[in-house]
Design a protein around this motif. Structure first.
Motif, PDB file in Angstrom:
ATOM      1  N   ALA A 112       0.949  -1.126   0.068  1.00  0.00           N
ATOM      2  CA  ALA A 112       0.007  -0.077  -0.131  1.00  0.00           C
ATOM      3  C   ALA A 112       0.833   1.108  -0.062  1.00  0.00           C
ATOM      4  O   ALA A 112       0.449   2.078  -0.645  1.00  0.00           O
ATOM      5  CB  ALA A 112      -0.985  -0.045   1.057  1.00  0.00           C
ATOM      6  N   ALA A 113       1.890   1.310   0.837  1.00  0.00           N
ATOM      7  CA  ALA A 113       2.767   2.371   0.899  1.00  0.00           C
ATOM      8  C   ALA A 113       3.525   2.559  -0.486  1.00  0.00           C
ATOM      9  O   ALA A 113       3.488   3.692  -1.011  1.00  0.00           O
ATOM     10  CB  ALA A 113       3.890   2.053   1.746  1.00  0.00           C
ATOM     11  N   ALA A 114       4.014   1.534  -1.081  1.00  0.00           N
ATOM     12  CA  ALA A 114       4.496   1.880  -2.351  1.00  0.00           C
ATOM     13  C   ALA A 114       3.404   2.107  -3.489  1.00  0.00           C
ATOM     14  O   ALA A 114       4.049   2.825  -4.422  1.00  0.00           O
ATOM     15  CB  ALA A 114       5.404   0.331  -3.032  1.00  0.00           C
ATOM     16  N   ARG A 115       2.201   1.748  -3.331  1.00  0.00           N
ATOM     17  CA  ARG A 115       1.409   2.057  -4.439  1.00  0.00           C
ATOM     18  C   ARG A 115       1.060   3.524  -4.438  1.00  0.00           C
ATOM     19  O   ARG A 115       0.784   4.236  -5.314  1.00  0.00           O
ATOM     20  CB  ARG A 115       0.068   1.215  -4.105  1.00  0.00           C
ATOM     21  N   ALA A 122       2.845   8.827 -10.907  1.00  0.00           N
ATOM     22  CA  ALA A 122       1.905   8.590 -12.370  1.00  0.00           C
ATOM     23  C   ALA A 122       0.812   7.909 -12.042  1.00  0.00           C
ATOM     24  O   ALA A 122       0.589   6.700 -11.955  1.00  0.00           O
ATOM     25  CB  ALA A 122       2.669   7.604 -13.240  1.00  0.00           C
ATOM     26  N   ARG A 123      -0.469   8.780 -11.725  1.00  0.00           N
ATOM     27  CA  ARG A 123      -1.704   8.225 -11.410  1.00  0.00           C
ATOM     28  C   ARG A 123      -2.140   6.988 -12.644  1.00  0.00           C
ATOM     29  O   ARG A 123      -2.083   7.511 -14.038  1.00  0.00           O
ATOM     30  CB  ARG A 123      -2.653   9.157 -11.422  1.00  0.00           C
ATOM     31  N   THR A 179      -3.419  -2.651 -17.746  1.00  0.00           N
ATOM     32  CA  THR A 179      -3.640  -3.850 -17.273  1.00  0.00           C
ATOM     33  C   THR A 179      -4.440  -3.851 -16.030  1.00  0.00           C
ATOM     34  O   THR A 179      -4.996  -5.138 -15.514  1.00  0.00           O
ATOM     35  CB  THR A 179      -2.220  -4.653 -17.066  1.00  0.00           C
ATOM     36  N   GLY A 180      -4.348  -3.111 -14.934  1.00  0.00           N
ATOM     37  CA  GLY A 180      -4.938  -3.486 -13.583  1.00  0.00           C
ATOM     38  C   GLY A 180      -4.029  -3.564 -12.739  1.00  0.00           C
ATOM     39  O   GLY A 180      -2.954  -3.891 -12.921  1.00  0.00           O
ATOM     40  N   GLU A 181      -4.284  -3.304 -11.462  1.00  0.00           N
ATOM     41  CA  GLU A 181      -3.581  -3.911 -10.163  1.00  0.00           C
ATOM     42  C   GLU A 181      -4.180  -4.817  -9.467  1.00  0.00           C
ATOM     43  O   GLU A 181      -5.571  -4.674  -9.320  1.00  0.00           O
ATOM     44  CB  GLU A 181      -3.104  -2.731  -9.403  1.00  0.00           C
ATOM     45  N   THR A 182      -3.759  -5.584  -8.847  1.00  0.00           N
ATOM     46  CA  THR A 182      -3.896  -6.675  -7.815  1.00  0.00           C
ATOM     47  C   THR A 182      -3.940  -5.819  -6.554  1.00  0.00           C
ATOM     48  O   THR A 182      -2.850  -5.389  -5.930  1.00  0.00           O
ATOM     49  CB  THR A 182      -3.232  -8.010  -7.845  1.00  0.00           C
ATOM     50  N   LEU A 183      -5.291  -5.726  -5.636  1.00  0.00           N
ATOM     51  CA  LEU A 183      -5.076  -5.115  -4.533  1.00  0.00           C
ATOM     52  C   LEU A 183      -5.231  -6.315  -3.341  1.00  0.00           C
ATOM     53  O   LEU A 183      -4.544  -5.895  -2.327  1.00  0.00           O
ATOM     54  CB  LEU A 183      -6.575  -4.374  -4.208  1.00  0.00           C
ATOM     55  N   HIS A 184      -5.977  -7.501  -3.364  1.00  0.00           N
ATOM     56  CA  HIS A 184      -6.072  -8.388  -2.420  1.00  0.00           C
ATOM     57  C   HIS A 184      -6.241  -9.584  -2.632  1.00  0.00           C
ATOM     58  O   HIS A 184      -7.246  -9.739  -3.655  1.00  0.00           O
ATOM     59  CB  HIS A 184      -6.814  -7.697  -1.322  1.00  0.00           C
ATOM     60  N   PRO A 212      -4.449   4.538  -2.248  1.00  0.00           N
ATOM     61  CA  PRO A 212      -4.098   5.859  -1.423  1.00  0.00           C
ATOM     62  C   PRO A 212      -5.261   6.456  -0.978  1.00  0.00           C
ATOM     63  O   PRO A 212      -6.358   6.598  -1.327  1.00  0.00           O
ATOM     64  CB  PRO A 212      -3.425   6.715  -2.744  1.00  0.00           C
ATOM     65  N   ALA A 213      -4.984   7.046   0.280  1.00  0.00           N
ATOM     66  CA  ALA A 213      -6.133   7.911   1.021  1.00  0.00           C
ATOM     67  C   ALA A 213      -6.826   8.836   0.013  1.00  0.00           C
ATOM     68  O   ALA A 213      -7.966   9.029   0.333  1.00  0.00           O
ATOM     69  CB  ALA A 213      -5.395   8.451   2.233  1.00  0.00           C
ATOM     70  N   ALA A 214      -5.978   9.439  -0.660  1.00  0.00           N
ATOM     71  CA  ALA A 214      -6.761  10.584  -1.476  1.00  0.00           C
ATOM     72  C   ALA A 214      -7.665   9.992  -2.430  1.00  0.00           C
ATOM     73  O   ALA A 214      -8.599  10.790  -3.072  1.00  0.00           O
ATOM     74  CB  ALA A 214      -5.942  11.511  -2.289  1.00  0.00           C
TER      75      ALA A 214
END
Length: 457
Positions: A112-115, A122-123, A179-184, A212-214
């Protein structure tokens, strides 16, 4: 051609993986993992557990599918650094699996911190952060199955009638240009149901913690009809989250369709360019109130819920379903999205794009999820955490190394490995300068160079 195994050269076979190692540095993932996994490092530790986890993730990202494949990474210290031996890795995995819940939490925190750092650089999504209109962060929740032998702990007959496990997955959809990202990834026993409000709420909370919190104020949750539970939708509404959830075609839905005038149907669209979809129409329906007596409890659906239905004729060769009406296939979903620009065809297209979650699952199975290598359930859960880490490394390399509309942003892992990562090269050190030399005629050298320059900028 004559092969002489006694003569060797200092050649690395996955020289393109320098893009992955550079992504680790740029994202700060290595430092985050080291800090998060500090409790499992002792004074007698020679190989950092964080480095071992990262080496396994590199192995999967580069195309391996079991722990033994780390040998290919170990053989290339010029790219990956010093890698622990197989016995050492086995001992560390056993020690981490004994405290798997805390270890999974630590790895998730590092990801999460790295994400957050990657997204700040680069959003990966279209639109503007903080804007619901066009800036949505679409999170897909979906269960799948992984086949396994009966010797593996908690392997059972799954809801798809195969023997194995039933992981619950969550992803961020990057849209048409990523491609999208894996969250969990949550490894569940084989007999676990893909339905259930509590299970979806738990998956939702784990997914939101990865964002990210924002970005958490403009999230859209998409699921298939397995997520269609009043408790889950009410939870989404209470959290002020938007949703697009498949809806079961019940008798009430059929009654609403029977009362719908033909003029209510509008033409569906095929893509974001609003090209019409042949023989497909969309309409909004209102459920009639169910008949009940004074003793029957009735829990209403959450306020603001809309039901949208698509109808079309099945393609040639498709089997007819019991829910087909007069030869037409009907698909219903619930959403709470309203506002300018969100027409019925646009909402229906957005929900139909949930199918990209199936692509993400297929890519995960190409990145180690198809093969759960351990008999222990806890070790296999740790393995899924490493799979998610490998998937993130690939996605972040594409995000940071290439601009938003570059074709490489859409490449799936197999193509990315074949063209960029698994190219042989030679690393030469001269005058305190290290240089990677690629094959002269490799057709994708310019892509590797471009990605490296952007990552190193």
């Amino acid at each position: 051609m004559m092969v002489d195994p006694t003569r060797t050269e200092s050649v690395v076979t996955t020289s393109g993986a320098v893009l992955l190692t550079k992504t680790v540095d740029v994202s700060g993932l290595g430092a985050d993992l080291t800090a998060a996994m500090a409790p499992w490092r002792t004074t007698a530790t020679v190989h950092d557990p964080a480095k071992i986890v990262l080496d396994l993730a590199m192995t999967l990202a580069a195309g391996g599918d079991c722990v033994a494949d780390v040998a290919a990474v170990r053989a290339q210290p010029q790219v990956y650094g010093q890698v622990a031996s197989d016995p050492t890795m086995s001992r560390v995995i056993t020690r981490l699996a004994a405290d798997v819940e805390a270890v999974s939490t630590a790895i998730s925190a590092a990801r999460a911190a790295a994400r957050e750092r990657v997204w700040a650089t680069a959003r990966p999504l279209e639109g503007i952060a903080g804007s619901v209109d066009g800036g949505l962060v679409i999170v897909d929740l979906d269960a799948t199955t992984v086949t396994a032998g009966s010797a593996k702990e908690q392997a059972q007959k799954t809801y798809k009638r195969v023997f194995g496990h039933s992981p619950m997955c969550s992803f961020v959809d990057h849209g048409a240009f990523g491609t999208g990202e894996t969250l969990h990834l949550d490894l569940r026993r084989g007999g676990a149901s893909p339905k259930g409000a509590d299970m979806h709420i738990a998956a939702l909370e784990a997914a939101l913690a990865q964002l990210p919190a924002a970005e958490r104020a403009q999230v859209l949750i998409r699921t298939d009809s397995a997520g269609c539970a009043k408790k889950f939708l009410a939870h989404l509404a209470e959290q002020n989250l938007q949703y697009s959830v498949g809806f079961t075609i019940s008798e009430l839905v059929k009654d609403a369709l029977a009362m719908l005038p033909e003029a209510a149907w509008v033409t569906a669209i095929t893509n974001d360019d609003a090209d019409p979809r042949a023989d497909a129409q969309v309409a909004e329906i209102t459920l009639p109130r169910p008949v009940r007596d004074a003793e029957t409890a009735y829990e209403p659906w959450p306020p603001g819920m809309r039901l949208i239905v698509r109808r079309e004729y099945p393609h040639n060769g498709a089997q007819h379903l019991i829910t087909d009406i007069e030869g037409r296939r009907y698909t219903v979903f619930a959403t709470n999205t309203r506002g300018r620009g969100w027409t019925l065809p646009t909402l229906e297209l957005r929900h139909r794009q949930r199918a990209r979650a199936e692509d993400r699952i297929r890519c995960l199975k190409d990145t180690g999820m198809a093969n759960l290598p351990f008999d222990s359930f806890a070790k296999n859960q740790l393995w899924l955490d490493i799979v998610a880490l490998a998937s993130d490394l690939l996605a972040w390399t594409q995000t940071l190394g290439y601009h938003r509309h570059h074709p490489i942003r859409r490449w799936e892992p197999k193509r990315l490995r074949h063209r960029l990562l698994t190219v042989a090269g030679k690393i030469i050190t001269h005058a305190r300068t290290t240089t990677l030399r690629l094959p002269t005629d490799w057709p994708y050298n310019h892509h590797i160079r471009h990605g490296w320059q952007r990552l190193a900028a």
